[in-house]
Scaffold this active site. Structure first.
Site, PDB file in Angstrom:
ATOM      1  N   LYS A   1       0.863  -1.190   0.000  1.00  0.00           N
ATOM      2  CA  LYS A   1       0.000   0.000   0.000  1.00  0.00           C
ATOM      3  C   LYS A   1       0.887   1.224   0.000  1.00  0.00           C
ATOM      4  CE  LYS A   1      -4.404   1.100   0.232  1.00  0.00           C
ATOM      5  NZ  LYS A   1      -5.578   0.309  -0.191  1.00  0.00           N
TER       6      LYS A   1
ATOM      7  N   ASP B   1      -7.098   4.481  -4.341  1.00  0.00           N
ATOM      8  CA  ASP B   1      -7.741   4.342  -3.026  1.00  0.00           C
ATOM      9  C   ASP B   1      -8.334   5.735  -2.754  1.00  0.00           C
ATOM     10  OD1 ASP B   1      -7.815   2.282  -0.599  1.00  0.00           O
ATOM     11  OD2 ASP B   1      -7.470   4.237   0.300  1.00  0.00           O
TER      12      ASP B   1
ATOM     13  N   SER C   1      -8.498  -5.728 -10.260  1.00  0.00           N
ATOM     14  CA  SER C   1      -7.160  -5.246 -10.629  1.00  0.00           C
ATOM     15  C   SER C   1      -6.314  -6.399 -11.156  1.00  0.00           C
ATOM     16  CB  SER C   1      -6.459  -4.616  -9.417  1.00  0.00           C
ATOM     17  OG  SER C   1      -6.918  -3.298  -9.201  1.00  0.00           O
TER      18      SER C   1
HETATM   19  P1  NDP Z   1     -12.950   8.090  -2.581  1.00  0.00           P
HETATM   20  O1  NDP Z   1     -11.861   9.057  -2.384  1.00  0.00           O
HETATM   21  O2  NDP Z   1     -13.536   7.884  -3.922  1.00  0.00           O
HETATM   22  O3  NDP Z   1     -14.163   8.411  -1.583  1.00  0.00           O
HETATM   23  C1  NDP Z   1     -13.962   8.446  -0.209  1.00  0.00           C
HETATM   24  C2  NDP Z   1     -15.270   8.778   0.459  1.00  0.00           C
HETATM   25  O4  NDP Z   1     -15.147   8.568   1.867  1.00  0.00           O
HETATM   26  C3  NDP Z   1     -15.676  10.228   0.275  1.00  0.00           C
HETATM   27  O5  NDP Z   1     -17.067  10.331   0.304  1.00  0.00           O
HETATM   28  C4  NDP Z   1     -15.043  10.880   1.501  1.00  0.00           C
HETATM   29  O6  NDP Z   1     -15.656  12.100   1.882  1.00  0.00           O
HETATM   30  C5  NDP Z   1     -15.263   9.830   2.548  1.00  0.00           C
HETATM   31  N1  NDP Z   1     -14.187   9.939   3.551  1.00  0.00           N
HETATM   32  C6  NDP Z   1     -12.861   9.787   3.343  1.00  0.00           C
HETATM   33  N2  NDP Z   1     -12.166  10.019   4.468  1.00  0.00           N
HETATM   34  C7  NDP Z   1     -13.075  10.334   5.387  1.00  0.00           C
HETATM   35  C8  NDP Z   1     -12.975  10.672   6.742  1.00  0.00           C
HETATM   36  N3  NDP Z   1     -11.783  10.747   7.379  1.00  0.00           N
HETATM   37  N4  NDP Z   1     -14.123  10.901   7.400  1.00  0.00           N
HETATM   38  C9  NDP Z   1     -15.327  10.822   6.769  1.00  0.00           C
HETATM   39  N5  NDP Z   1     -15.469  10.514   5.480  1.00  0.00           N
HETATM   40  C10 NDP Z   1     -14.362  10.274   4.800  1.00  0.00           C
HETATM   41  O7  NDP Z   1     -12.359   6.700  -2.008  1.00  0.00           O
HETATM   42  P2  NDP Z   1     -12.895   5.217  -2.241  1.00  0.00           P
HETATM   43  O8  NDP Z   1     -14.356   5.206  -2.430  1.00  0.00           O
HETATM   44  O9  NDP Z   1     -12.026   4.594  -3.272  1.00  0.00           O
HETATM   45  O10 NDP Z   1     -12.512   4.525  -0.852  1.00  0.00           O
HETATM   46  C11 NDP Z   1     -13.438   4.402   0.225  1.00  0.00           C
HETATM   47  C12 NDP Z   1     -12.992   3.280   1.140  1.00  0.00           C
HETATM   48  O11 NDP Z   1     -12.967   2.049   0.407  1.00  0.00           O
HETATM   49  C13 NDP Z   1     -11.592   3.413   1.740  1.00  0.00           C
HETATM   50  O12 NDP Z   1     -11.593   2.840   3.034  1.00  0.00           O
HETATM   51  C14 NDP Z   1     -10.738   2.565   0.824  1.00  0.00           C
HETATM   52  O13 NDP Z   1      -9.563   2.117   1.456  1.00  0.00           O
HETATM   53  C15 NDP Z   1     -11.700   1.423   0.554  1.00  0.00           C
HETATM   54  N6  NDP Z   1     -11.436   0.612  -0.641  1.00  0.00           N
HETATM   55  C16 NDP Z   1     -11.311   1.178  -1.877  1.00  0.00           C
HETATM   56  C17 NDP Z   1     -11.104   0.393  -2.985  1.00  0.00           C
HETATM   57  C18 NDP Z   1     -11.057   0.961  -4.367  1.00  0.00           C
HETATM   58  O14 NDP Z   1     -10.981   0.171  -5.309  1.00  0.00           O
HETATM   59  N7  NDP Z   1     -11.134   2.255  -4.558  1.00  0.00           N
HETATM   60  C19 NDP Z   1     -10.918  -1.062  -2.859  1.00  0.00           C
HETATM   61  C20 NDP Z   1     -11.144  -1.574  -1.519  1.00  0.00           C
HETATM   62  C21 NDP Z   1     -11.360  -0.737  -0.466  1.00  0.00           C
HETATM   63  P3  NDP Z   1     -14.915  13.492   1.597  1.00  0.00           P
HETATM   64  O15 NDP Z   1     -15.073  13.733   0.131  1.00  0.00           O
HETATM   65  O16 NDP Z   1     -15.627  14.452   2.458  1.00  0.00           O
HETATM   66  O17 NDP Z   1     -13.473  13.280   2.024  1.00  0.00           O
HETATM   67  O1  2IT Z   2      -7.985  -1.416  -0.606  1.00  0.00           O
HETATM   68  C1  2IT Z   2      -7.941  -1.907  -1.753  1.00  0.00           C
HETATM   69  O2  2IT Z   2      -8.079  -3.106  -1.955  1.00  0.00           O
HETATM   70  C2  2IT Z   2      -7.748  -0.990  -2.885  1.00  0.00           C
HETATM   71  N1  2IT Z   2      -7.695   0.219  -2.680  1.00  0.00           N
HETATM   72  C3  2IT Z   2      -7.600  -1.523  -4.278  1.00  0.00           C
HETATM   73  C4  2IT Z   2      -6.207  -2.036  -4.501  1.00  0.00           C
HETATM   74  C5  2IT Z   2      -5.891  -2.449  -5.919  1.00  0.00           C
HETATM   75  O3  2IT Z   2      -4.713  -2.757  -6.145  1.00  0.00           O
HETATM   76  O4  2IT Z   2      -6.771  -2.491  -6.784  1.00  0.00           O
END
Ligand code: NDP
Ligand code: 2IT
Length: 449
Positions: free
Chosen positions: A130, A170, A381
């Site tokens: 990561k 992420d 991925s």
């Molecule tokens: P984005 O940046 O697209 O969206 C994040 C969302 O979460 C936004 O709505 C954001 O609000 C909110 N958020 C982030 N930080 C905080 C915080 N500290 N407090 C409150 N709200 C918060 O990210 P993703 O959707 O990609 O990721 C969301 C979660 O999913 C994370 O935990 C990530 O690790 C996990 N994840 C993502 C994957 C991926 O493929 N993208 C895969 C697996 C897991 P704001 O805009 O106000 O910051």
């Molecule tokens: O938390 C996760 O699994 C991710 N943000 C996606 C990682 C990836 O390599 O697609």
């Protein structure tokens, strides 16, 4: 509140605390896995002999570097970036990059540690890693984001590669950022090495359905948990925290499967729409205009915006935390259970605090921990890497079908392992043990490296 650790594991955990001071999220992620592993060590004394647990808790390599960049007014900024290459027993390090002001080594290490077991669960040949930076993209122009990505890549490029370490997105890193990072990598190395990044655009080596994969996959996992209980999503009232990549496509799949989503959120507040969230409006605001969720309420009469509200107070049958770590506390879990919530599937990484997890398990609701429920993103991925390696490009339908099969497989393995270890329907035990066993066997086979 904490479960007692096996007597062999307690000193190992104490060592992790001592060697990684102040990294509270990392401690939490390690403890949660170790709490499941007592019975595994009884069955497999060879893992203790080979010091597998101690080795798995120590990253193979940790890279920390300075990222200097200039904003549009000519002022210089200095950020710190990380890449933690945690474990490569099963394949090249694989995991996203997070850009958020809260990022420090402890966050990246917790995420990298979780990623080892998640990636193992997918059954694909990928190790765990990561990265990220404390850079805050909020309010930054396109040009600033591009310059930041380019500066970061001037250092990162030497550490990554399709057979070495394959980053993706992420929080704060989506297709736009991947484009700038990949573009700079290509320029520095003079190689069109598609497989060095995933989450690319479909027009330049990306996989169809990768954008949707994490959210869709979480709902597929949820659907499988409900099936075991003789339930479906049809007609269920759901709430989904966050409004980013994972949240939006979790909502999309819930709607396709007949559920109703009445709330979503961002870090400033909560939207409640009793008529059901209008996905087209949500996508327009978040994906096209890149605005805050509050503007949703201005466009829908049925919607209310609760500044600083807690989404878990909204009554529901199904809850999907899809924002960030520790966003759902013991207090929130009690509220959800009191309101009749029967299922929780984690789209985010470690969104529920240990107290919240304990409450869900004690109440015997369907609880799908992130490393199992959100594994569809990284699994897709790996499908992108597969397409890149064969210079192929699959249809959306075929890729989604593969994703669905992978999620059904992860659910089944977690479910069966939990039964085998006398913890029926405990997907925490099922996911931790299944993921761990796969990595541990490979580590023994590869020798002391
Ligand atoms: P984005 O940046 O697209 O969206 C994040 C969302 O979460 C936004 O709505 C954001 O609000 C909110 N958020 C982030 N930080 C905080 C915080 N500290 N407090 C409150 N709200 C918060 O990210 P993703 O959707 O990609 O990721 C969301 C979660 O999913 C994370 O935990 C990530 O690790 C996990 N994840 C993502 C994957 C991926 O493929 N993208 C895969 C697996 C897991 P704001 O805009 O106000 O910051
Ligand atoms: O938390 C996760 O699994 C991710 N943000 C996606 C990682 C990836 O390599 O697609």
């Amino acid at each position: 509140m904490m479960a007692v650790l096996d007597e062999k594991l307690e000193p190992i955990y104490q060592d992790v605390l001592r060697r990684n001071p102040g990294e509270t999220e990392f401690h939490q992620a390690v403890r949660e896995v170790l709490e499941s592993l007592g019975p595994v060590l009884v069955k497999h004394p060879e893992f203790a002999e080979h010091k597998i647990i101690q080795r798995i808790c120590e990253p193979e390599r940790q890279i920390i570097f300075r990222v200097p960049w200039e904003d549009d007014s000519g002022e210089t900024h200095i950020n710190r970036a990380f890449r933690v290459e945690f474990n490569s027993a099963l394949g090249p390090y694989k995991g996203g990059m997070r850009f958020h002001s809260s990022v420090y080594l402890g966050i990246i290490k917790f995420l990298g540690f979780e990623q080892i077991f998640k990636n193992a669960l997918t059954g694909m040949p990928i190790g765990g890693g990561k990265g990220g930076s404390d850079f805050d993209p909020k309010g930054r122009s396109e040009a600033e984001i591009m310059r930041f990505c380019q500066s970061l890549m001037i250092e990162l490029y030497r550490h990554i590669g399709e057979y070495t370490d394959v980053p993706a997105g992420d929080i704060g890193v989506g297709q736009r950022e991947i484009g700038y990072l990949f573009g700079q990598y290509k320029r520095i190395t003079n190689r069109y090495e598609s497989g060095v990044f995933t989450g690319k655009g479909v027009g330049w080596g990306g996989s169809r359905a990768r954008t949707e994969a994490t959210g869709y996959g979480t709902v597929f996992f949820l659907d499988e948990m409900l099936k075991v209980r003789g339930e479906t999503l049809e007609g269920k009232t759901c709430i989904v925290s966050g409004s980013g990549n994972v949240a939006i496509f979790a909502i999309e799949k819930i709607l396709e499967l007949g559920g109703k989503v009445v709330a979503c959120s961002d870090s400033n507040g909560v939207i409640v729409d009793e008529q059901g969230i209008d996905l087209a409006v949500l996508k327009e605001i978040k994906l096209v205009e890149r605005r805050r969720i509050s503007s949703y309420a201005q466009r829908r009469d049925s919607a209310r915006y609760r500044e600083n509200g807690v989404i878990w107070d909204v009554p529901c049958e199904v809850a999907l935390p899809c924002a960030t770590q520790n966003e759902l506390t013991g207090r929130d879990a009690r509220k959800l259970l009191a309101n009749g919530c029967i299922a929780v599937a984690e789209g985010a990484n470690m969104p529920t605090t240990p107290e919240g997890v304990r409450l869900f398990l004690d109440a015997s609701i369907a609880y799908g921990p992130g490393k199992a429920a959100n594994a569809g993103g990284v699994a897709t991925s790996a499908l992108e890497m597969q397409q890149n390696a064969s210079r192929d490009s699959w249809t959306f339908e075929y890729t989604e079908q593969r994703l669905r099969e992978i999620m059904v497989g992860i659910h089944r393995r977690c479910h069966d392992t939990a039964e085998e270890y006398a913890a029926p329907n405990n997907y925490v035990v099922g996911a931790n043990i299944t993921g761990f066993l796969k990595v541990a066997h490979a580590m023994v086979a590869l020798g002391l490296v």
